[in-house]
Design an enzyme around this catalytic site. Structure first.
Site, PDB file in Angstrom:
ATOM      1  CE1 TYR A 166      -3.432  -2.059  -0.493  1.00  0.00           C
ATOM      2  CE2 TYR A 166      -4.074  -2.537   1.381  1.00  0.00           C
ATOM      3  CZ  TYR A 166      -4.382  -3.022   0.592  1.00  0.00           C
ATOM      4  OH  TYR A 166      -5.133  -3.434   0.673  1.00  0.00           O
ATOM      5  CG  ASP A 167       4.348   2.150   2.662  1.00  0.00           C
ATOM      6  OD1 ASP A 167       3.183   3.343   3.007  1.00  0.00           O
ATOM      7  OD2 ASP A 167       4.413   1.747   3.651  1.00  0.00           O
TER       8      ASP A 167
END
Ligand code: OXK
Length: 404
Positions: A166-167
């Protein structure tokens, strides 16, 4: 020099999501100036492993950028930032919502200085909504979106992804959103605030799972080494270990059955005739396939699959992956010279352009490596740069002095 040549990005981001976004822009030719805290800089400079005192995490995600160390809590430091913001096309930040306002570098403030600015905020939960004030990390987002409820194996402890999906996903989402805003600005001269949340960019990755849930109330559950919808689309065991087999449609299944393992009769087998049936009988299917695959080594089968046009491949560790001749041929691993670390390999640029290729022009900067150069370009003379250094409003990199 890359398709984004001429686009000026002021990068006040830290750790991973923001820095990955600005590295994507920098790789494609944007001129990225990274603003860092004078004490220690970007938090990822404190994350090991280190080589000669420099973080190799920071090294991997900050190439092609300049580093200017500014104390944004001082008026003089902020004034430098405002001068840079006046000239910038894009600002990227990923602090906890509210931090930029307290530093007086929020969108509303910068819009007064540069009305066309494109200002991208990446945060845990977005700039609005009940959780907006919370700090956010990748793993917390992996829990919130439901990802950890369907990774791993049934009945086991919830399993995260091995990498910061997700980063990096937020960084990619931010990069294409910024470029859409740049195109809008070209047409209208108007800037805007782009608001990206780690906890949101994960949801669209559930596209097919959402299809099953909203239509039938079917909850996506852990599928381990198998696929929820297609079979056989999974890890399978061979004589010398596991490999990935990708019969994710009828055509590849039939080729696999007939041409790879010589089981033409399975094509009309009532248990295996359609994908739905294969999925219903996946335990038997897996056993039957593995009985054949266990007779030979994985590369025998991988080569046979290739010959038949069936997608398949090894299950590598990272060292095996990066040594793969295909990645080498596609420049996906490149050696870069860093002033303190020395020569080190890094992941290359995954977007290939026929006319305007991206390039690795410089390694990640040392903390404050470009402070003096950038301040000079803004019109500051040597005396005032020395004075700002002495007052702790900026940090200039001194050769031989560790940066963190
Ligand atoms: C990651 C965080 C939880 C980290 O929280 P914190 O360490 O508490 O940092 P904050 O953002 O809240 O605040 C940053 C502080 O640094 C100060 N600050 C920052 N830059 C400067 C400069 N140049 N000068 C002076 N002060 C500065 C700023 O004023 C804040 O201090 P004060 O004013 O004194 O408060 C949060 O930044 C966040 O939620 N970010 C958005 C989501 C995100 O990108 N997460 C990915 C992280 S990586 C990840 O998930 C992973 O690796 O895995």
């Amino acid at each position: 020099m890359g398709p984004l040549k001429g686009i000026k990005v002021l990068d006040v981001s830290q750790i991973m999501a923001g820095p990955y976004c600005t590295m994507v822009l920098a790789d494609l030719g944007a001129d990225v100036t990274k603003i860092e805290k004078i004490n220690g800089g970007d938090d990822s400079r404190q994350m090991g492993p280190y080589v000669n005192g420099e973080s190799t995490c920071f090294f991997q995600i900050n190439r092609n950028k300049k580093s200017v160390a500014l104390n944004l809590k001082s008026q003089e430091g902020r004034n430098v930032f405002y001068k840079l913001a006046k000239e910038a096309d894009v600002v990227v930040e990923n602090f906890r919502p509210g931090v930029t306002k307290s530093l007086k570098i929020d969108y509303e403030t910068l819009k007064e200085i540069n009305s066309g600015i494109i200002y991208c905020s990446i945060s845990g939960y977005g700039q609005t909504g009940p959780y907006s004030q919370r700090g956010g990390f990748d793993l917390v987002a992996q829990g919130m979106t439901g990802l950890m409820s369907m990774t791993g194996e049934k009945g086991e402890r919830p399993m995260k992804s091995g990498i910061a999906v997700y980063d990096i996903g937020a960084g990619i989402t931010a990069a294409y959103s910024i470029l859409a805003a740049v195109i809008h600005k070209m047409k209208t001269s108007k800037g805007q605030h782009v608001d990206i949340a780690l906890a949101e960019i994960g949801l669209p990755w559930f596209t097919w799972e959402a299809g099953a849930y909203f239509a039938k109330g079917t909850l996506p559950e852990p599928t381990g080494w198998r696929h929820r919808v297609s079979a056989p689309y999974q890890a399978v065991q061979t004589k010398d270990g596991y490999m990935m087999l990708g019969c994710a449609n009828q055509r590849t299944w039939e080729k696999f059955a007939e041409e790879v393992i010589g089981k033409k009769e399975w094509i009309d087998d009532p248990r295996y005739k359609t994908n739905l049936l294969r999925n219903q009988h996946v335990d038997e299917l897996e056993k039957d396939i593995e009985n054949v695959l266990m007779t030979k080594d994985k590369y025998f089968w991988i080569n046979a699959c290739e010959k038949a046009g069936v997608p398949a491949g090894p299950i590598n560790n990272f060292a095996e992956a990066v040594k793969d001749p295909h990645y080498q041929a596609r420049d996906m691993i490149q050696e870069v010279e860093h002033p303190v670390i020395g020569k080190m390999e890094m992941i290359g640029i995954p977007t290939k352009f026929s006319e305007t290729p991206g390039t690795i022009k410089s390694s990640a900067p040392l903390l404050g490596q470009n402070t003096d150069e950038v301040l000079k370009e803004l019109g500051y003379d040597k005396k005032s740069i020395i004075a700002m250094n002495d007052l702790g409003e900026i940090k200039s990199y001194k050769k031989g002095v560790p940066t963190s």
